[in-house]
Design a protein around this motif. Structure first.
Motif, PDB file in Angstrom:
ATOM      1  N   THR A 309       0.916  -1.086   0.017  1.00  0.00           N
ATOM      2  CA  THR A 309      -0.158   0.078   0.160  1.00  0.00           C
ATOM      3  C   THR A 309       0.970   1.282  -0.041  1.00  0.00           C
ATOM      4  O   THR A 309       1.875   1.203   0.937  1.00  0.00           O
ATOM      5  CB  THR A 309      -0.885  -0.031   1.080  1.00  0.00           C
ATOM      6  OG1 THR A 309      -1.791  -1.094   1.285  1.00  0.00           O
ATOM      7  CG2 THR A 309      -1.765   1.361   1.198  1.00  0.00           C
ATOM      8  N   ILE A 310       0.571   2.109  -0.844  1.00  0.00           N
ATOM      9  CA  ILE A 310       1.371   3.424  -1.136  1.00  0.00           C
ATOM     10  C   ILE A 310       0.675   4.538  -0.845  1.00  0.00           C
ATOM     11  O   ILE A 310       0.943   5.863  -0.714  1.00  0.00           O
ATOM     12  CB  ILE A 310       2.026   3.388  -2.504  1.00  0.00           C
ATOM     13  CG1 ILE A 310       1.265   3.143  -3.641  1.00  0.00           C
ATOM     14  CG2 ILE A 310       3.154   2.326  -2.391  1.00  0.00           C
ATOM     15  CD1 ILE A 310       1.791   3.395  -5.074  1.00  0.00           C
ATOM     16  N   TRP A 311      -0.791   4.538  -0.974  1.00  0.00           N
ATOM     17  CA  TRP A 311      -1.465   5.626  -0.776  1.00  0.00           C
ATOM     18  C   TRP A 311      -3.005   5.100  -0.498  1.00  0.00           C
ATOM     19  O   TRP A 311      -3.524   4.053  -0.919  1.00  0.00           O
ATOM     20  CB  TRP A 311      -1.679   6.501  -2.077  1.00  0.00           C
ATOM     21  CG  TRP A 311      -2.583   7.840  -1.707  1.00  0.00           C
ATOM     22  CD1 TRP A 311      -2.330   8.681  -1.155  1.00  0.00           C
ATOM     23  CD2 TRP A 311      -3.782   7.938  -2.575  1.00  0.00           C
ATOM     24  NE1 TRP A 311      -3.421   9.796  -1.255  1.00  0.00           N
ATOM     25  CE2 TRP A 311      -4.260   9.238  -1.906  1.00  0.00           C
ATOM     26  CE3 TRP A 311      -4.820   7.187  -3.291  1.00  0.00           C
ATOM     27  CZ2 TRP A 311      -5.556   9.810  -2.772  1.00  0.00           C
ATOM     28  CZ3 TRP A 311      -6.001   7.673  -3.769  1.00  0.00           C
ATOM     29  CH2 TRP A 311      -6.213   9.179  -3.369  1.00  0.00           C
ATOM     30  N   GLU A 312      -3.535   5.937   0.772  1.00  0.00           N
ATOM     31  CA  GLU A 312      -4.751   5.613   1.115  1.00  0.00           C
ATOM     32  C   GLU A 312      -5.818   6.829   0.715  1.00  0.00           C
ATOM     33  O   GLU A 312      -5.523   7.936   0.784  1.00  0.00           O
ATOM     34  CB  GLU A 312      -4.881   5.401   2.698  1.00  0.00           C
ATOM     35  CG  GLU A 312      -4.127   4.116   3.058  1.00  0.00           C
ATOM     36  CD  GLU A 312      -4.336   3.864   4.561  1.00  0.00           C
ATOM     37  OE1 GLU A 312      -4.868   4.691   5.117  1.00  0.00           O
ATOM     38  OE2 GLU A 312      -4.031   2.521   5.013  1.00  0.00           O
ATOM     39  N   ALA A 313      -6.859   6.433   0.014  1.00  0.00           N
ATOM     40  CA  ALA A 313      -7.703   7.427  -0.071  1.00  0.00           C
ATOM     41  C   ALA A 313      -8.800   7.634   0.729  1.00  0.00           C
ATOM     42  O   ALA A 313      -9.748   6.714   1.102  1.00  0.00           O
ATOM     43  CB  ALA A 313      -8.789   6.733  -1.799  1.00  0.00           C
ATOM     44  N   ALA A 314      -8.965   9.011   1.373  1.00  0.00           N
ATOM     45  CA  ALA A 314      -9.906   9.453   2.281  1.00  0.00           C
ATOM     46  C   ALA A 314     -10.776  10.290   1.992  1.00  0.00           C
ATOM     47  O   ALA A 314     -10.355  11.103   1.023  1.00  0.00           O
ATOM     48  CB  ALA A 314      -8.995   9.832   3.590  1.00  0.00           C
ATOM     49  N   ALA A 315     -12.099  10.190   2.213  1.00  0.00           N
ATOM     50  CA  ALA A 315     -13.252  10.815   1.717  1.00  0.00           C
ATOM     51  C   ALA A 315     -12.799  12.461   2.102  1.00  0.00           C
ATOM     52  O   ALA A 315     -12.382  12.523   3.465  1.00  0.00           O
ATOM     53  CB  ALA A 315     -14.432  10.494   2.439  1.00  0.00           C
ATOM     54  N   PRO A 316     -12.628  13.575   1.399  1.00  0.00           N
ATOM     55  CA  PRO A 316     -12.545  14.894   1.651  1.00  0.00           C
ATOM     56  C   PRO A 316     -13.603  15.477   2.489  1.00  0.00           C
ATOM     57  O   PRO A 316     -13.397  16.485   3.157  1.00  0.00           O
ATOM     58  CB  PRO A 316     -12.293  15.520   0.395  1.00  0.00           C
ATOM     59  CG  PRO A 316     -12.758  14.633  -0.605  1.00  0.00           C
ATOM     60  CD  PRO A 316     -12.953  13.035  -0.113  1.00  0.00           C
ATOM     61  N   VAL A 317     -14.784  14.974   2.339  1.00  0.00           N
ATOM     62  CA  VAL A 317     -16.042  15.566   2.872  1.00  0.00           C
ATOM     63  C   VAL A 317     -17.069  14.301   3.499  1.00  0.00           C
ATOM     64  O   VAL A 317     -16.746  13.127   2.777  1.00  0.00           O
ATOM     65  CB  VAL A 317     -16.745  16.548   1.792  1.00  0.00           C
ATOM     66  CG1 VAL A 317     -15.818  17.521   1.704  1.00  0.00           C
ATOM     67  CG2 VAL A 317     -17.420  15.504   0.781  1.00  0.00           C
ATOM     68  N   SER A 318     -17.930  14.580   3.989  1.00  0.00           N
ATOM     69  CA  SER A 318     -19.046  13.769   4.544  1.00  0.00           C
ATOM     70  C   SER A 318     -20.082  13.950   3.510  1.00  0.00           C
ATOM     71  O   SER A 318     -20.510  14.791   2.997  1.00  0.00           O
ATOM     72  CB  SER A 318     -19.390  13.884   5.660  1.00  0.00           C
ATOM     73  OG  SER A 318     -18.607  13.946   6.840  1.00  0.00           O
ATOM     74  N   GLY A 319     -20.558  12.472   3.081  1.00  0.00           N
ATOM     75  CA  GLY A 319     -21.672  12.506   1.958  1.00  0.00           C
ATOM     76  C   GLY A 319     -21.782  11.314   1.252  1.00  0.00           C
ATOM     77  O   GLY A 319     -21.696  10.274   1.907  1.00  0.00           O
ATOM     78  N   VAL A 320     -22.405  11.280   0.249  1.00  0.00           N
ATOM     79  CA  VAL A 320     -22.882   9.884  -0.491  1.00  0.00           C
ATOM     80  C   VAL A 320     -22.020   9.759  -1.834  1.00  0.00           C
ATOM     81  O   VAL A 320     -21.670  10.636  -2.509  1.00  0.00           O
ATOM     82  CB  VAL A 320     -24.331  10.029  -1.000  1.00  0.00           C
ATOM     83  CG1 VAL A 320     -24.875  11.211  -1.925  1.00  0.00           C
ATOM     84  CG2 VAL A 320     -24.847   8.519  -1.422  1.00  0.00           C
TER      85      VAL A 320
END
Length: 347
Positions: A309-320
């Motif tokens: 693993t070289i990068w984790e995608a994190a949600a920039p905002v809360s939503g759908v």
């Protein structure tokens, strides 16, 4: 001598519809015709864009239906092909202008997003220009032959080859009360239960992207975009929802008999954020479309070609989640996800 004057009955709906010509297709009242929009050669090749004109037996508005700006958004292309086959001119008040496949090179070569002839997105360069590349010359033909001759317009899209997308439509908030009321009625009649509110009040900067709907709205004509289908699939339910939604809009516009039943409780998306990959490698999604996420939540990750693993995608905002990457292939800067923020509704 008694003089009798014979006056025609000019009652509403009594006059026959006029002939309608779009490109090389001319349809008389109650008939249909197939033809092409001719795009002459320039710095690159000429192209002939298929067009179908279905001219109703009775007068009414002209509705333009355009798909295939991105030629691998297959469900929308097949939906318009099917709709054009089953639409009955004898039952129609007004006319349909159907352009089922705008970007033929993308379709033929299976290239997502762009026209491979000139590397341009065929939904960004309206109104086009005569001395431009193939995409720009083609969009000029759409502007002159389709936008100029219609009263309303629907633009069809869907998840491209690399996009796992849920169905949704766009409602353009222009600030023009008449346009906004009309397009709101159209988008509710179409029936998709997720509606993204587009902020069209801010003018496009010089050189900025101009989509088909934005250009059409700028000409004072109501236009909306709808999306169904994902990752190159042609699922029957995606095709059907686009066909049924179109007929519902036609009923809403009084082009067909019957009443449209607007979607009852749509989810309005006030805005959406785009998350782009920071690394190249193999992408693994952890959520799917329609998942609700919170800011900072891990929604996927990228590994190198050894599995690290070289990068984790994190949600920039809360939503759908409206869309998330559908393929393992990932380059730095590629879109990973669209996340919609829920709004209270249209103004």
């Amino acid at each position: 001598m008694r003089i009798i004057l014979f006056l025609p009955l000019l009652l509403a709906g009594a006059l026959p519809a006029a002939d309608l010509t779009v490109g090389s297709a001319t349809a008389r009242a109650g008939q249909r015709a197939n033809g092409y929009l001719h795009v002459p050669a320039g710095a690159d090749a000429a192209v002939e864009i298929p067009v179908i004109v279905i001219n109703g037996a009775r007068p009414g508005p002209t509705l333009a239906l355009v798909a295939g700006a991105h030629g691998t958004e297959y469900a929308s292309i097949l939906a318009l092909e099917k709709l054009a086959q089953i639409a009955n001119a004898a039952e129609l008040s007004g006319a349909l202008i159907v352009v089922p496949l705008l970007n033929q090179a993308s379709f033929a070569q299976k290239v997502p997003h762009l026209n491979p002839v000139d590397g341009k997105n065929m939904n960004r360069f309206y109104p086009g220009k005569a001395d431009g590349t193939q995409s720009e010359r083609a969009l000029l033909a759409i502007s002159k032959e389709v936008v100029e001759k219609c009263d309303y317009l629907l633009d069809y899209h869907g998840g491209d080859l690399d996009e796992n997308l849920r169905r949704y439509s766009y409602w353009p908030d222009t600030g023009n009360e008449r346009l906004d009321a009309t397009t709101r009625g159209m988008v509710l009649a179409f029936g998709l239960d997720h509606i993204i509110i587009q902020n069209n009040r801010t003018p496009v900067q010089p050189g900025g992207a101009v989509t088909l709907t934005r250009y059409t709205l700028g000409r004072g004509k109501p236009a909306i975009a709808v999306e169904a289908g994902h990752a190159g699939t042609t699922n029957a339910e995606d095709i059907e929802v686009l066909v049924d939604g179109t007929f519902a809009v036609m009923r809403h516009l009084k082009m067909l008999s019957g009443e449209a039943q607007p979607v009852a409780n749509p989810l309005w998306i006030g805005r959406y954020s785009v998350l782009a990959s920071e690394r190249e490698g193999i992408f693994y999604p952890l959520v799917g479309p329609e998942a609700y996420v919170t800011k900072g939540m891990k929604i996927g990750y990228v590994t190198d070609y050894f599995g690290n693993t070289i990068w984790e995608a994190a949600a920039p905002v809360s939503g759908v989640i409206l869309y998330i990457g559908a393929l393992p292939s990932m380059k730095k800067g590629d879109n990973v996800a669209y996340i919609g923020e829920v709004s209270e509704g249209a103004h």
